[in-house]
Design a protein around this motif. Structure first.
Motif, short mmCIF file in Angstrom:
data_model
loop_
_atom_site.label_atom_id
_atom_site.label_comp_id
_atom_site.label_asym_id
_atom_site.label_seq_id
_atom_site.Cartn_x
_atom_site.Cartn_y
_atom_site.Cartn_z
N ILE A 1 -4.24 -23.46 -22.12
CA ILE A 1 -4.36 -24.12 -20.81
C ILE A 1 -5.75 -23.87 -20.22
O ILE A 1 -6.36 -24.76 -19.63
N LYS A 2 -6.28 -22.67 -20.41
CA LYS A 2 -7.61 -22.35 -19.92
C LYS A 2 -8.65 -23.25 -20.61
O LYS A 2 -9.60 -23.72 -19.97
N GLN A 3 -8.48 -23.49 -21.90
CA GLN A 3 -9.39 -24.38 -22.63
C GLN A 3 -9.32 -25.80 -22.06
O GLN A 3 -10.35 -26.46 -21.88
N ALA A 4 -8.12 -26.28 -21.77
CA ALA A 4 -7.95 -27.63 -21.23
C ALA A 4 -8.60 -27.74 -19.85
O ALA A 4 -9.29 -28.74 -19.55
N GLN A 5 -8.42 -26.74 -18.99
CA GLN A 5 -9.01 -26.77 -17.65
C GLN A 5 -10.53 -26.74 -17.72
O GLN A 5 -11.21 -27.43 -16.97
N ASP B 1 -7.82 -28.56 -27.52
CA ASP B 1 -7.52 -27.44 -26.63
C ASP B 1 -6.71 -26.37 -27.36
O ASP B 1 -6.95 -25.17 -27.18
N VAL B 2 -5.77 -26.80 -28.17
CA VAL B 2 -4.91 -25.87 -28.89
C VAL B 2 -5.66 -25.20 -30.04
O VAL B 2 -5.49 -24.02 -30.32
N ALA B 3 -6.54 -25.97 -30.70
CA ALA B 3 -7.18 -25.47 -31.93
C ALA B 3 -8.49 -24.73 -31.69
O ALA B 3 -8.95 -24.02 -32.58
N ASN B 4 -9.09 -24.87 -30.51
CA ASN B 4 -10.43 -24.31 -30.29
C ASN B 4 -10.51 -22.82 -30.54
O ASN B 4 -11.50 -22.32 -31.08
N ARG B 5 -9.51 -22.05 -30.15
CA ARG B 5 -9.55 -20.60 -30.30
C ARG B 5 -8.65 -20.12 -31.43
O ARG B 5 -8.28 -18.94 -31.48
N ALA B 6 -8.29 -21.01 -32.34
CA ALA B 6 -7.39 -20.64 -33.44
C ALA B 6 -8.19 -20.36 -34.71
O ALA B 6 -9.10 -21.11 -35.07
N SER B 7 -7.85 -19.28 -35.39
CA SER B 7 -8.37 -18.97 -36.72
C SER B 7 -7.24 -19.16 -37.71
O SER B 7 -6.08 -18.86 -37.41
N ALA C 1 3.77 -27.87 -31.58
CA ALA C 1 4.57 -26.66 -31.34
C ALA C 1 4.17 -25.99 -30.03
O ALA C 1 5.02 -25.63 -29.21
N VAL C 2 2.86 -25.80 -29.83
CA VAL C 2 2.40 -25.13 -28.60
C VAL C 2 2.69 -25.99 -27.38
O VAL C 2 3.13 -25.48 -26.33
N LYS C 3 2.46 -27.29 -27.48
CA LYS C 3 2.76 -28.18 -26.36
C LYS C 3 4.25 -28.16 -26.04
O LYS C 3 4.65 -28.11 -24.86
N GLY C 4 5.10 -28.17 -27.09
CA GLY C 4 6.54 -28.09 -26.87
C GLY C 4 6.95 -26.80 -26.18
O GLY C 4 7.81 -26.79 -25.28
N MET D 1 4.99 -24.37 -18.09
CA MET D 1 3.74 -23.65 -17.82
C MET D 1 2.56 -24.56 -17.53
O MET D 1 1.51 -24.08 -17.09
N LEU D 2 2.68 -25.87 -17.75
CA LEU D 2 1.52 -26.75 -17.64
C LEU D 2 1.24 -27.08 -16.17
O LEU D 2 2.09 -27.66 -15.48
N PRO D 3 0.04 -26.72 -15.67
CA PRO D 3 -0.30 -27.03 -14.27
C PRO D 3 -0.35 -28.54 -14.04
O PRO D 3 -0.62 -29.32 -14.95
N LYS D 4 -0.14 -28.93 -12.80
CA LYS D 4 -0.17 -30.34 -12.46
C LYS D 4 -1.57 -30.91 -12.67
O LYS D 4 -2.57 -30.31 -12.27
N GLY D 5 -1.63 -32.07 -13.29
CA GLY D 5 -2.91 -32.74 -13.51
C GLY D 5 -3.63 -32.34 -14.78
O GLY D 5 -4.66 -32.92 -15.12
N VAL D 6 -3.11 -31.34 -15.51
CA VAL D 6 -3.74 -30.90 -16.76
C VAL D 6 -3.06 -31.60 -17.93
O VAL D 6 -1.83 -31.59 -18.05
N LYS D 7 -3.86 -32.20 -18.79
CA LYS D 7 -3.34 -32.87 -19.98
C LYS D 7 -3.92 -32.23 -21.22
O LYS D 7 -5.14 -32.14 -21.37
N LEU D 8 -3.05 -31.76 -22.10
CA LEU D 8 -3.50 -31.04 -23.30
C LEU D 8 -3.97 -32.01 -24.38
O LEU D 8 -3.44 -33.11 -24.51
#
Length: 656
Positions: free
Chosen positions: A386-390, A324-330, A303-306, A313-320
């Motif tokens: 995206i910050k987590q992925a970077q 990355d999506v779940a790290n800051r999720a409660s 869902a978030v990737k979609g 919004m995805l910067p060039k060269g960044v792969k999710l």
């Protein structure tokens, strides 16, 4: 050790004796909390079925615990086969109870409590247990001592016909548990979670010693609970978006899932601070997660990737990645599954394969819709992801540069992962080139590496460390993992470890078991720190594939079974689903090479659906472990091995 093996060697354990002989097979032995939880689960099942509104738990001064509910009460009549009261049967006969009928619409379709196996274990491991039942206009009482009923169930008083319910008081037998008393902190946490999962039900805990009384009732359900949990954390971060909550369940005429299966959830993201993650299956807390957790992570990722891709919004060269999506999720997740499969009797982890797709399909679309309806919140979540992925990619690059000039040349037959991420990457040691070829095609190239092994590696138990690299296979393994041989007492540097998990993937036959044993010997003898830190795993490829033909709207299916017990369970399920006897076909895999890449990925390599055994090192019995390994693998121990095999030969089943 007795050398006699005759008719007198066989024992038949009846009643509750199996539980007392091997209590660890039925419950955790850290403290008595789990046997009390079995009683609480029964009360919660009455509430889940809509018959109870109050659950009252008392921790008594004498160490006993009582659980009271206002449900329908256990039936008090005589069981037609056992010729005892149903109450006595429930607490003395394993695998008995009224919750095995799970037809759609049944009161116990999604029962968590076992009502037979569970409370019978509670009785078996208690010095005394008392049951009081209000039902049919009477108060009924039965006391057990050391698992046996003192007398038949007695009707001791009259009561109003509208008064119903069950009260169970148990005195745990301290000799079975490491800590003799119930852990009140754990008990409180478990009871609070039950109130969360049962909106409208009041759960109360009374501690007699202090007179403290706590009561929980969550009208807002999971959302209210997650809000309180995040607010209660001292270092809790501020929510970057409101909590997303909801519930979805399968309706009638679904071709893939049973009616009523589904999930309820509450989900939130924070930029910093501690996180809260709790999951449940049929009201049972799964502290170690499982496939339903993986389904939630899959839904969040898709869902978030979609959303990110839709809004560019995805910067060039960044792969999710999913992490990355779940790290800051409660989150708090409550799943309903018709026939859940758990890892172990204590049900700490769900392993049902269908739960992943079930939960993912229930949550993915609502979450994507919510993100697109609240674009500002969606963009805030996307920025954190995206910050987590970077940050992850930057960290991986630093490690690669640091080790680039000092790592030995990797073996040519190693097919390495595309990304260098020691915190995530996995290495599969695969038996044979044919299986290695399938594994290379079926793996996730991003984080999984393959090292095929030709034949059997050297028995390294008595090989001197200085001569270890003379063997090419051992040399390749050591270079690939990036750690030098060492002893457990050495101050070893594991910073060069290139993989978080090292998986031994061998055929499920005698030769495969031999190869796995030799590899385990290598790691135990020369890389013990990897074993002690939980980096070594045994992959569990399935033995059978069941091909089920199309049935009505249901398409053709392929179901995998790990062993013959699972195969029997699958066949029983097919008969229950009214698949014509003999319509399905069963194939047995002779080896990993017979699996195509897709099958190998889905059954053995996919982190979300595979089953793997983590190899542990028991520090408390280190000397005993070394003695046994020396007897099994030492070159000069053939006599001791022969005696051991002769004594334990009756425990082996031949696979001819």
């Amino acid at each position: 050790m007795s050398v006699n093996y005759d008719e007198s060697s066989f024992k038949v354990l009846r009643g509750l004796d199996p539980v007392r002989q091997r209590p660890g097979m039925y419950t955790t032995l850290d403290n008595p909390n789990h046997i009390i939880a079995e009683v609480v689960d029964n009360a919660c099942d009455e509430a889940l079925a809509g018959y109870a509104k109050n659950i009252f738990v008392t921790a008594h001064i004498d160490g006993s615990v009582s659980v009271q509910d206002d449900g329908r009460g256990i039936p008090v009549g005589i069981h037609p086969e056992e010729q005892k009261s149903v109450v006595e049967v429930a607490y003395t006969v394993l695998h008995s109870g009224g919750k095995f009928d799970k037809e759609a619409g049944g009161a116990y379709q999604f029962s968590g409590g076992l009502h037979g196996v569970g409370v019978a274990v509670t009785n078996a491991l208690s010095t005394a247990l008392e049951v009081t039942v209000f039902r049919d206009g009477g108060e009924h009482f039965l006391r057990f001592e050391h698992g046996a009923a003192r007398q038949p169930l007695q009707r001791i008083a009259e009561c109003p016909k509208r008064k119903t319910g069950t009260t169970v008081r148990a005195w745990p037998d301290t000799k079975y548990f490491d800590a003799p008393n119930v852990n009140l902190v754990q008990l409180e946490r478990a009871l609070r979670s039950k109130a969360v999962l049962l909106p409208g039900v009041t759960v109360t805990l009374l501690i007699e010693k202090t007179g403290e009384r706590k009561e929980w009732n969550y009208p807002d359900g999971l959302r209210g609970y997650l809000t309180q949990a995040l607010d209660a954390q001292e270092d809790g971060g501020t929510l970057i978006a409101p909590i997303f909550s909801g519930e979805r369940y399968v309706g009638k005429h679904d071709d893939n899932y049973a009616e009523g299966e589904g999930a309820a959830w509450a989900l939130a993201w924070t930029e910093e601070g501690a996180i809260t993650r709790e999951s449940y299956v049929n009201l049972i807390p799964t502290w170690n997660g499982g496939t339903h957790d993986s389904g939630l992570r899959d839904a969040m990722f898709n869902a978030v990737k979609g959303f990110i891709e839709l809004h560019g919004m995805l910067p060039k060269g960044v792969k999710l990645t999913s992490d990355d999506v779940a790290n800051r999720a409660s989150f708090v997740l409550s799943t309903k599954v018709l026939d859940p499969s758990f890892q172990g009797q204590t049900k700490d982890r769900l392993v049902s394969r269908t739960a992943l797709k079930l939960v993912s399909s229930m949550i993915n679309d609502p979450l994507l819709l919510w993100l697109n309806e609240h674009v500002d919140y969606g963009k805030r979540i996307a920025e954190v992801v995206i910050k987590q992925a970077q940050s992850r990619m930057k960290s991986a690059q630093k490690v690669e540069k640091k080790k680039g000039s000092s790592v030995a040349v990797l073996p040519g037959k190693l097919t390495d992962a595309a990304d260098f991420n020691p915190e995530r990457n996995e290495l599969f040691l695969v038996e044979g080139d044919s299986a290695g070829g399938s594994a290379k095609q079926g793996r996730s190239k991003e984080f999984q590496a393959i090292l095929p092994l030709r034949g059997k590696v050297l028995n390294t138990f008595e090989v001197d460390r200085n001569r270890l690299f003379a063997n090419a296979e051992v040399h390749d393994i050591a270079v690939a993992i990036g750690v030098d041989p060492h002893d457990l007492t050495d101050n070893v540097d594991l910073s060069g470890l290139r993989y978080k998990g090292i998986y031994i993937m061998a055929d499920a036959d005698v030769d495969g078991s031999h190869i796995a044993t030799l590899l385990l010997t290598l790691f135990f003898r020369h890389f013990p720190r990897l074993v002690a830190d939980g980096h070594i795993f045994l992959a569990q490829p399935p033995l059978f594939r069941v091909d089920v033909p199309a049935q009505g709207k249901k398409p053709m299916r392929k179901i995998y079974a790990l062993n013959e017990d699972e195969l029997t369970s699958i066949e029983d399920r097919l008969r229950k689903d009214k698949v014509r006897e003999g319509a399905w076909s069963i194939s047995r895999f002779k080896g990993l090479g017979e699996m195509n890449p897709e099958q190998l990925w889905d059954t053995t390599m996919n982190p979300d659906t595979r089953r793997a055994l983590c190899v542990a090192l028991d520090a408390s019995s280190k000397d005993d472990t070394h003695r046994v390994m020396n007897m099994l693998m030492g070159k000069q121990e053939s006599g001791a091995r022969r005696a051991w095999l002769e004594y334990h030969g009756n425990e082996v089943t031949g696979d001819v």
